[in-house]
Structure formats: C-alpha cells, structure tokens
Scaffold this motif. Sequence first.
Motif, PDB file in Angstrom:
ATOM      1  N   GLU A  12       9.289 -15.640  -9.164  1.00 54.83           N
ATOM      2  CA  GLU A  12       9.062 -15.230 -10.551  1.00 54.83           C
ATOM      3  C   GLU A  12      10.398 -15.245 -11.282  1.00 54.83           C
ATOM      4  OE1 GLU A  12       6.211 -14.666 -11.916  1.00 54.83           O
ATOM      5  OE2 GLU A  12       4.859 -14.321 -10.215  1.00 54.83           O
ATOM      6  N   MET A  45       8.946 -19.574 -13.764  1.00 50.15           N
ATOM      7  CA  MET A  45       9.398 -19.577 -12.369  1.00 50.15           C
ATOM      8  C   MET A  45      10.832 -20.068 -12.263  1.00 50.15           C
ATOM      9  SD  MET A  45       6.301 -21.436 -10.413  1.00 50.15           S
ATOM     10  CE  MET A  45       4.589 -21.098 -10.747  1.00 50.15           C
ATOM     11  N   ASN A  67       8.673 -14.777   2.356  1.00 46.29           N
ATOM     12  CA  ASN A  67       7.264 -14.832   1.961  1.00 46.29           C
ATOM     13  C   ASN A  67       6.701 -13.456   1.641  1.00 46.29           C
ATOM     14  OD1 ASN A  67       5.586 -17.145   1.665  1.00 46.29           O
ATOM     15  ND2 ASN A  67       6.253 -17.751   3.711  1.00 46.29           N
ATOM     16  N   LYS A  68       7.250 -12.445   2.304  1.00 41.00           N
ATOM     17  CA  LYS A  68       6.727 -11.088   2.153  1.00 41.00           C
ATOM     18  C   LYS A  68       7.110 -10.476   0.797  1.00 41.00           C
ATOM     19  CE  LYS A  68       6.822  -6.851   4.914  1.00 41.00           C
ATOM     20  NZ  LYS A  68       7.354  -6.280   6.177  1.00 41.00           N
ATOM     21  N   LEU A  69       8.183 -10.982   0.197  1.00 40.35           N
ATOM     22  CA  LEU A  69       8.589 -10.431  -1.106  1.00 40.35           C
ATOM     23  C   LEU A  69       7.505 -10.738  -2.144  1.00 40.35           C
ATOM     24  CD1 LEU A  69      12.383 -11.393  -1.232  1.00 40.35           C
ATOM     25  CD2 LEU A  69      11.403  -9.142  -0.789  1.00 40.35           C
ATOM     26  N   ILE A  70       7.168  -9.720  -2.909  1.00 43.68           N
ATOM     27  CA  ILE A  70       6.077  -9.859  -3.873  1.00 43.68           C
ATOM     28  C   ILE A  70       6.417 -10.903  -4.941  1.00 43.68           C
ATOM     29  CG2 ILE A  70       4.618  -8.577  -5.519  1.00 43.68           C
ATOM     30  CD1 ILE A  70       4.330  -7.256  -2.820  1.00 43.68           C
ATOM     31  N   ASP A  71       7.684 -10.967  -5.345  1.00 35.24           N
ATOM     32  CA  ASP A  71       8.085 -11.889  -6.406  1.00 35.24           C
ATOM     33  C   ASP A  71       8.260 -13.327  -5.931  1.00 35.24           C
ATOM     34  OD1 ASP A  71       8.012 -10.119  -8.499  1.00 35.24           O
ATOM     35  OD2 ASP A  71      10.112  -9.506  -8.294  1.00 35.24           O
ATOM     36  N   VAL A  72       8.113 -13.538  -4.648  1.00 34.74           N
ATOM     37  CA  VAL A  72       8.237 -14.900  -4.127  1.00 34.74           C
ATOM     38  C   VAL A  72       6.868 -15.565  -4.161  1.00 34.74           C
ATOM     39  CG1 VAL A  72       8.640 -16.250  -2.038  1.00 34.74           C
ATOM     40  CG2 VAL A  72      10.280 -14.486  -2.728  1.00 34.74           C
ATOM     41  N   ILE A  73       6.809 -16.703  -4.845  1.00 33.38           N
ATOM     42  CA  ILE A  73       5.524 -17.381  -5.011  1.00 33.38           C
ATOM     43  C   ILE A  73       5.297 -18.400  -3.892  1.00 33.38           C
ATOM     44  CG2 ILE A  73       4.168 -18.857  -6.572  1.00 33.38           C
ATOM     45  CD1 ILE A  73       5.965 -17.505  -8.843  1.00 33.38           C
TER      46      ILE A  73
ATOM     47  N   LYS B 124       7.859  -1.274  -0.832  1.00 32.41           N
ATOM     48  CA  LYS B 124       7.145  -2.536  -0.708  1.00 32.41           C
ATOM     49  C   LYS B 124       7.435  -3.382  -1.950  1.00 32.41           C
ATOM     50  CE  LYS B 124       2.612  -4.415   0.369  1.00 32.41           C
ATOM     51  NZ  LYS B 124       1.198  -4.112   0.589  1.00 32.41           N
ATOM     52  N   HIS B 125       7.491  -2.706  -3.090  1.00 32.06           N
ATOM     53  CA  HIS B 125       7.886  -3.385  -4.321  1.00 32.06           C
ATOM     54  C   HIS B 125       8.265  -2.315  -5.348  1.00 32.06           C
ATOM     55  CE1 HIS B 125       8.328  -6.920  -6.724  1.00 32.06           C
ATOM     56  NE2 HIS B 125       7.511  -6.510  -7.658  1.00 32.06           N
ATOM     57  N   ILE B 145      -0.672  -3.163  -4.822  1.00 24.81           N
ATOM     58  CA  ILE B 145       0.313  -3.495  -3.784  1.00 24.81           C
ATOM     59  C   ILE B 145       0.415  -2.357  -2.766  1.00 24.81           C
ATOM     60  CG2 ILE B 145       2.777  -3.887  -3.354  1.00 24.81           C
ATOM     61  CD1 ILE B 145       2.862  -5.260  -6.140  1.00 24.81           C
ATOM     62  N   ARG B 179       0.679 -13.552  -8.449  1.00 27.03           N
ATOM     63  CA  ARG B 179       0.414 -14.844  -7.807  1.00 27.03           C
ATOM     64  C   ARG B 179       1.162 -14.978  -6.487  1.00 27.03           C
ATOM     65  NH1 ARG B 179       3.492 -18.641 -12.294  1.00 27.03           N
ATOM     66  NH2 ARG B 179       5.164 -17.153 -12.717  1.00 27.03           N
ATOM     67  N   GLY B 180       2.210 -14.153  -6.274  1.00 22.85           N
ATOM     68  CA  GLY B 180       2.978 -14.287  -5.027  1.00 22.85           C
ATOM     69  C   GLY B 180       2.512 -13.345  -3.933  1.00 22.85           C
ATOM     70  N   TYR B 181       1.394 -12.652  -4.154  1.00 23.22           N
ATOM     71  CA  TYR B 181       0.980 -11.626  -3.186  1.00 23.22           C
ATOM     72  C   TYR B 181      -0.450 -11.858  -2.737  1.00 23.22           C
ATOM     73  CZ  TYR B 181      -0.178  -6.982  -1.372  1.00 23.22           C
ATOM     74  OH  TYR B 181      -0.584  -5.933  -0.590  1.00 23.22           O
ATOM     75  N   LYS B 182      -0.584 -12.384  -1.524  1.00 21.04           N
ATOM     76  CA  LYS B 182      -1.932 -12.624  -0.988  1.00 21.04           C
ATOM     77  C   LYS B 182      -1.960 -12.228   0.476  1.00 21.04           C
ATOM     78  CE  LYS B 182      -1.858 -16.794  -3.676  1.00 21.04           C
ATOM     79  NZ  LYS B 182      -0.404 -16.921  -3.478  1.00 21.04           N
ATOM     80  N   THR B 304       5.770 -10.681   9.564  1.00 16.30           N
ATOM     81  CA  THR B 304       7.178 -10.499   9.956  1.00 16.30           C
ATOM     82  C   THR B 304       7.323  -9.648  11.216  1.00 16.30           C
ATOM     83  OG1 THR B 304       7.546  -8.509   8.630  1.00 16.30           O
ATOM     84  CG2 THR B 304       7.953 -10.603   7.554  1.00 16.30           C
TER      85      THR B 304
END
Lengths: 172, 558
Positions: A12, A45, A67-73, B124-125, B145, B179-182, B304
């Motif tokens: 993001e 982005m 990948n675990k970071l929320i802001d990483v798409i 977590k965020h 989240i 969009r980055g959280y699934k 992880t």
Amino acid sequence: MEQTKIIAVTVENQPGVLARVAGLFSGRAFNIISLAVGETEDESMSRMTIVARGDEGVLEQILKQLNKLIDVIKVVDMSVEKCIQRELALIKVGVDGKSKQELMTVVDIFRAKVLDVSNESFTIEVTGTDEKINGFIDMVESFGIKEMVRTGTIALTRAKKTKKQEAKGESK
Amino acid sequence: MNGSQILLECLKKEGVDIVFGYPGGVVLPLFDALYAEKAINLVLVRHEQGAAHMADGYARSTGKVGVCLATSGPGATNLVTGIATAYMDSIPMVALTGQVATSLIGNDAFQEADITGITRPIVKHNYIVKDIKDLAQTIKNAFHIASTGKPGPVLVDLPKDVFTSEMDFTSYPSHPNLRGYKPVCEGNKLQIKKAVEMIEKAERPLLYVGGGVVLSGASEELMKLVEKTEIPVTTTLMAMDAFPSDHKLNLGMLGMHGTRCANYAVQESDLLIAVGARFDDRVTGKVADFAPHAKIIHIDIDPTSISKIVKVDVPVVGDAKNILKEITSQIKKMEHKDWVKQTEEWSKEFPLTYRDSETEIKPQYVVEKIAELTKGEAIITTEVGQNQMWAAQFSKFKKPRTFLTSGGLGTMGYGFPAAIGAQAGNPDKLVIDIAGDGSIQMNIQELATAVKYNYPVKIVILNNGWLGMVRQWQELFFGKRYSSTFIEDSVDFVKLAEAYGAKGYRIEKKADVEKTLKEAFAHKGLVIMDFKTSREENVWPMVPTGAALHSMIDGGLA
C-alpha cells in the motif's frame, strides 16, 4: 548455505509501510543487502525491491513474514522468475595524475557515462546488474574512488515470449 | 455527528459493550460522548496497563474482541506491556489511543508519543486516523484484523481533532477494505490427505496441542479426533484448558515444567501432530534433540510459524477447527494399545507430585485444594513465575477459556487485571487469580477498580517471600547467590485489602487452607488470601535450559 534473493514486494502506498518492512528485517535479524522503493503504475501502490541474504530457512521466513504484513499486497520471489535486474551507481573517480584516457576506455567498455568533469575528478554513471557494477568498481578502484552512491537493485519479470521470439534469441 | 460519536456508533456496531480505559487531555471529547452513552460501559482503571490486561482477560474468557482506551503519550505507552502480552499469545484486542491534534504531530507537543511507531513490532497491525472520513472504515478494519486469522491486538491512534470534527455519518461499512489481508482458513485438501495417511501409518502418534486450539474453538473437534484414533494428547501452557485434564489420554503439559510422561512421549513418539502450537523454546528444550524419532505434522493458521524452529514434514495451514474436523472425518478408527499402555506406565511411575508437609503450607497443596473445590468450573488466571507453573500443573480444567495466563511474553502483573476482565465478561463465574507475592504487586492498584465495580475476584497469593522462580534459578544455576530476589514480608496484604475496601485473610496453617478458600469463594466481594507458604519450594520436574526434554531434574522427588 547462504543465498541471495531478490524479492519484489507490492505494498500500500501509505506512510509507515517502509518502517514496517524495515522493522521486520531489524526485529528478526534478517540480513538486507539493498532496498529500493518507488511508485508503480497504480499510484495507490508502491513497489519495494529487496535484496536479502540468508540460508534457505531464513529466506523462507522473510517471504512469509513479508506476506503476513497487512499492508503488503503481493510478494514475488524474483529468483524463481525470469527477470531483468538493474542497478544504477554514481561514482566520483579521481583523475589527477592518472591517465584520463585509460579511465575513458573503462567507461566505454562498461557503457558507462561521464556526467560531470573537473580537473580532479570525473563523475560516472553506470547501470547494470550488481555484478556489472561491482566489476566496474573493481576496474576504477585504482584511480581512487572519492565518492559513490548505489540505488540498490530493481527488477521486473520478463514479458512472456512466443516460441519464435525465443528461438531468435530475442529474450536477451 | 462528531468523531467521538461516530467512534461510539462504530464500537456499538461491533458489539462492544464494555471498554477498559483511562481519560486524559486529548481524549476528553471522547469521554464527554461516553458520559451520555448508555450502551457502552466504561470501566475506569487505575493504570492503563491494567486496562490492556483487562481487555485481554475479557477477550480470552469470552472469545470476543477486548477493547481498551488510553490518552496520548504516557497513557498510550502504559498500554505497551499489555499489548505485547496480547500479541505474543494472539489475543484479539483493539487498543484505542488518543493522539495530539494532527497539526501538532511531530512537534514534540505536550503528551505526544509516536505510539504507532512504538507499537509496530507488537501489534498485528496499527493505524493512525488523520481524517474523520477514514474513521469508520478504520474501525471496521481494526476489528476484522484483530479477530480473524491468527488473532492479535490492533491499535488505532486517534488525534484530538478527529474526535471533534464533524461529518454526516450514515452507515457503518459492511466490509473491511484490506486487499493485502486474506488469512487461509480451509486446510489444503492434499495436505490433509497426506496428514491422514501419515497418522494412519504411525505407531506412536502424539497430539501436541497449543493455544491455537482454544483460539479457534476447536476443543470439541480435538476430542472427536482423539476418541476416534486413541492418540494421546499433551498440551502447552496455553492449552491446559483445551482438553479435559482428567481425560485418560491427557498426558499433561510438556516442556520445561511439563510432566515426565508428556516429555518422554514426545521423545519416543514416531509422529508428532502439532495443532496451533509454535514450538516455543520452553516447549522444545534443546531443539536438535526434540522428538528425535518423530515425523511432524504441523497444523497452524500462521504460515510463519511453520518450519520456523523445527523442520516440518507435513504442514497444513489453516484454522484448527476446520482441519481437525476434516481429518477426523477422513481417518479410519484406530487403537494404539501398546503406546497408550506405555504412556500410562510413565504416568504411574512419574506423576506430578510434591513433598507435602503438616507444618508448612505447600503452594501445590493450595492449588490442589482450589481444583478440588471448584471442579473445573472456575476461571483461573495466573501471574508469572512459580505460581503460574504450579497453577498449570495442579489445576484441573474441563472447558476451554478457563485458564488465562501470559504464556508468550511472561508478564508479571497480568493475572489480576486479566481476572477483572474475565469477571466483567463472565459475571456469574468464580474467577480466581493465582498469584505470587511479587507479581501481585505489579498491578495491585487495580484493587480499586475491582472494588468500585464490584468484580468479586478471588486473589490467592502463594506468599513465599521471594521472587520465587528467579530464586529457584539462582539456587540451581547461580550457586545460591540470591541477588535481589528476597522480598520477605514487605506488605501486610490483609491491611492492604482492607485499605481498598476488600476482604483479606492471612493463612498460616495448613488446616485453615480449605476452610478459608470455601469462605472466600462464598463471599460476594473481592478477597485477598495471603497464604504463607513453604519458603524455598521449587517447581519440579524441570528441564534445565539447553537440555533435551527427557533430561529432567526433580530435586530428588521421584
């Protein structure tokens, strides 16, 4: 065994994202070799190109933790993709008492460019893979490097080619 | 509506009816809106750390998202330990902090702290809301989240002008925009199939169950799998309540202060099925010698944690509840007679025990009595240290979400405020904090909160006059050089209880233990019980740091 990986991270375009990524590397003692950030074709982005080093387990953790970071798409391991890599370096090389002609020969061989000239130094731009840049640095070291700055590697995957194009060797 | 009112509307939409908080300069507008708000009960704490642990205890005991609230600067930084505690144990929490006005951010304004920067590695965020237009969506995202995937704390920093600016508020967003959280919840079918095949082939399988089973609400699914396959279970500290203590296949806790039976079973097993556990160093002992004969299946929602510490043969990423259910439905009915017999022999030969005494009160005796009287119906919280280990070893659990302890961060001062939070979420339950005389003092100020709101928590202090766990290590590994661990008789806890308007008991005779516990549990208000226990009692058995799991020492007990 230690390896180097180029990782493309789509994030993001928001304040604090760089800090999250940088904090991840420092907090978990991951080794970072270079990091380049800029906007992408989509202004919401940014794309980070990270060159990281570690053994297999560490590199796997780096990909997963990113990948675990929320802001990483999106995280792409460029080492498993066919990709084009480039880095740019600006190098101020001393020229007093040395052969300017000899330096110009090296510059020509590496298809580098002289951007600024004075009696004491030439400032040279060189672009290429980090290997090429390291090679250039080796060659000009004897002239005396006064100052140097490197951007870090950036990379893009290659476009998909038709078989015909590949046969013609156009993928290079 | 102004930002404060919008925030309260959003919280109500998320089902929040209780917030643990403390006011201050920049959050004045929010507290002003709370003054008129009937649907949200603000529990005024005495220190913001207490608020964070209360929200945590509320979340652990109810499964809902806990909410805490603090002002900018010192208020926010006081939450930090509580947020880190929740992060390490994956507890769903939303921490709301005030911030100086957007125009002042970065100017070292009065009570300014960069709390999103400070908390970045322990949430977590987190978010800072700079425009009232983003407020509702941010709250939606924060709750989403915090409560989905691997849960965790989310901090939302709210500058003063966001509380006071106005906008039309029509509806709360129905979806998060992330969009980055699934998070992956369904397990991969192929991996599940591999796991099933591996379990069916194993001769000495062992379920190694962690806090993820509690978080995902998978206790029932775990029981069904165990009953169909006769696979013994060992639980981590975080999962003591995930599986009934008295089940014949429950081998007890594994790890540093686990049972010999559980640790031997790990070392002898040929297949370890880790579910919602993360191979913490207190569990594995020397990693190179951990489960040397076992293949490993690892079920975890967090990619992880897979192959982070121990190389895994079959990873299954997803929610434990779904995956256990799927495995149980696919697997054939099995028996493991010889293996179970072996574990029963270990259990018989090496039970958890202690040398009881008639002249002294043994701390383990007190915990045993609590277990006897409460029959697994109470919620037990702990502080950290010897009290925590004895509580884990000698309590008996029946249901999930009844054992609240700071497993990952190991936060002294957690148990009492967590008990208050648990009591707030479970008004009809008996809530007991098993504490030491050291750690109870770390958030003792919350006595005022508990008494004010009439949360009738029962505090059991196992008082040995020492910072006991550190003393134990000094005795064993530092030549009995008791550096800064002696805190004998520093407090009269009975007078302290009375000073706060609570009831206090000092118990010095073994014969009075049961009687006092009964009296205290029947009492309608908060009680402190100060049990003067055996001074130099140690927690046994023990795997010394760096040793393999089977190399346990026990102080000559066995």
